[in-house]
Enzyme design. Structure first.
Site, PDB file in Angstrom:
ATOM      1  N   GLN A   1     -20.714 -22.943  -5.190  1.00 60.16           N
ATOM      2  CA  GLN A   1     -20.488 -22.812  -3.756  1.00 60.16           C
ATOM      3  C   GLN A   1     -19.206 -22.018  -3.490  1.00 60.16           C
ATOM      4  OE1 GLN A   1     -20.836 -26.372  -1.357  1.00 60.16           O
ATOM      5  NE2 GLN A   1     -22.084 -27.343  -2.932  1.00 60.16           N
ATOM      6  N   ASN A   2     -18.451 -21.751  -4.542  1.00 57.82           N
ATOM      7  CA  ASN A   2     -17.188 -21.033  -4.404  1.00 57.82           C
ATOM      8  C   ASN A   2     -17.433 -19.584  -4.012  1.00 57.82           C
ATOM      9  OD1 ASN A   2     -16.174 -23.424  -5.340  1.00 57.82           O
ATOM     10  ND2 ASN A   2     -15.626 -22.655  -7.352  1.00 57.82           N
ATOM     11  N   VAL A   3     -16.480 -19.017  -3.278  1.00 57.51           N
ATOM     12  CA  VAL A   3     -16.582 -17.626  -2.827  1.00 57.51           C
ATOM     13  C   VAL A   3     -15.489 -16.760  -3.446  1.00 57.51           C
ATOM     14  CG1 VAL A   3     -17.686 -18.243  -0.639  1.00 57.51           C
ATOM     15  CG2 VAL A   3     -15.178 -18.072  -0.757  1.00 57.51           C
ATOM     16  N   ASP A   4     -14.803 -17.287  -4.454  1.00 55.82           N
ATOM     17  CA  ASP A   4     -13.594 -16.661  -4.970  1.00 55.82           C
ATOM     18  C   ASP A   4     -13.760 -15.811  -6.227  1.00 55.82           C
ATOM     19  OD1 ASP A   4     -14.046 -18.661  -6.865  1.00 55.82           O
ATOM     20  OD2 ASP A   4     -12.489 -19.973  -6.039  1.00 55.82           O
TER      21      ASP A   4
ATOM     22  N   HIS B   1     -22.784 -19.283  -1.297  1.00 57.59           N
ATOM     23  CA  HIS B   1     -22.215 -18.930  -0.001  1.00 57.59           C
ATOM     24  C   HIS B   1     -21.697 -17.499   0.034  1.00 57.59           C
ATOM     25  CE1 HIS B   1     -22.707 -22.991   1.348  1.00 57.59           C
ATOM     26  NE2 HIS B   1     -22.014 -23.448   0.331  1.00 57.59           N
TER      27      HIS B   1
ATOM     28  N   CYS C   1     -19.954  -3.593   6.736  1.00 59.64           N
ATOM     29  CA  CYS C   1     -19.874  -3.295   8.162  1.00 59.64           C
ATOM     30  C   CYS C   1     -21.168  -3.746   8.824  1.00 59.64           C
ATOM     31  CB  CYS C   1     -19.656  -1.798   8.385  1.00 59.64           C
ATOM     32  SG  CYS C   1     -19.632  -1.357  10.151  1.00 59.64           S
TER      33      CYS C   1
ATOM     34  N   CYS D   1     -22.976  -0.361  10.550  1.00 64.48           N
ATOM     35  CA  CYS D   1     -23.590   0.734   9.787  1.00 64.48           C
ATOM     36  C   CYS D   1     -23.971   0.351   8.362  1.00 64.48           C
ATOM     37  CB  CYS D   1     -22.652   1.941   9.754  1.00 64.48           C
ATOM     38  SG  CYS D   1     -21.181   1.691   8.726  1.00 64.48           S
TER      39      CYS D   1
END
Length: 141
Positions: A66-69, A84, A92, A95
């Site tokens: 679940q970590n985003v690091d 996650h 962006c 675009c």
């Protein structure tokens, strides 16, 4: 004293809120801009290293986190699913241009060279708790 935006009951921004609320985006980017330099310096701990070694020795097929690091990848794991997503890639929403978060930090810095905030706390997703009055002056990328 510091007029903090969030305390210990911090609630991460949700996707719909980010996409529909300009003030929420401004708050997110101001706090993330300040917290990212602390976040990017984080090092894998022993658990990350053990899992990477186990993968290398075919004892672990896949890491689901679940970590985003990206600390599992920094430790050497290659088979990782981030439930996650990650804070290391920026897309962006107009675009679909994609860049790495570290390069994007330079882009944000160019628009906010005078922005300085005292960090009260940084969460594991680079969200820095800062004076909420400063957020209003932050130009959103």
């Amino acid at each position: 004293g510091i007029n903090a935006e969030y305390g210990t009951k911090h609630r991460p921004i949700q996707h719909m809120e980010f996409m529909t609320d300009a003030k929420a985006r401004q708050r997110y980017w101001a706090r993330n801009f300040v917290g990212f330099p602390v976040f990017i310096e984080k090092k894998p701990n022993i658990s990350h290293s053990v899992l990477a070694a186990m993968e290398h020795h075919n004892m672990v097929d896949w890491v689901i986190t679940q970590n985003v690091d990206r600390l599992h990848q920094k430790a050497g794991s290659t088979k990782v699913t981030e439930l996650h997503g990650t804070t290391n890639i920026v897309t962006c929403q107009r675009c679909n241009y994609v860049t790495d978060r570290e390069s994007f930090q330079g882009y944000i810095q160019s628009y906010n060279s005078e922005f300085v905030a005292e960090i009260i706390n940084v969460t594991p997703d680079a969200d820095a708790e800062i004076d909420k009055d400063l957020i209003r002056s932050f130009p959103t990328p």
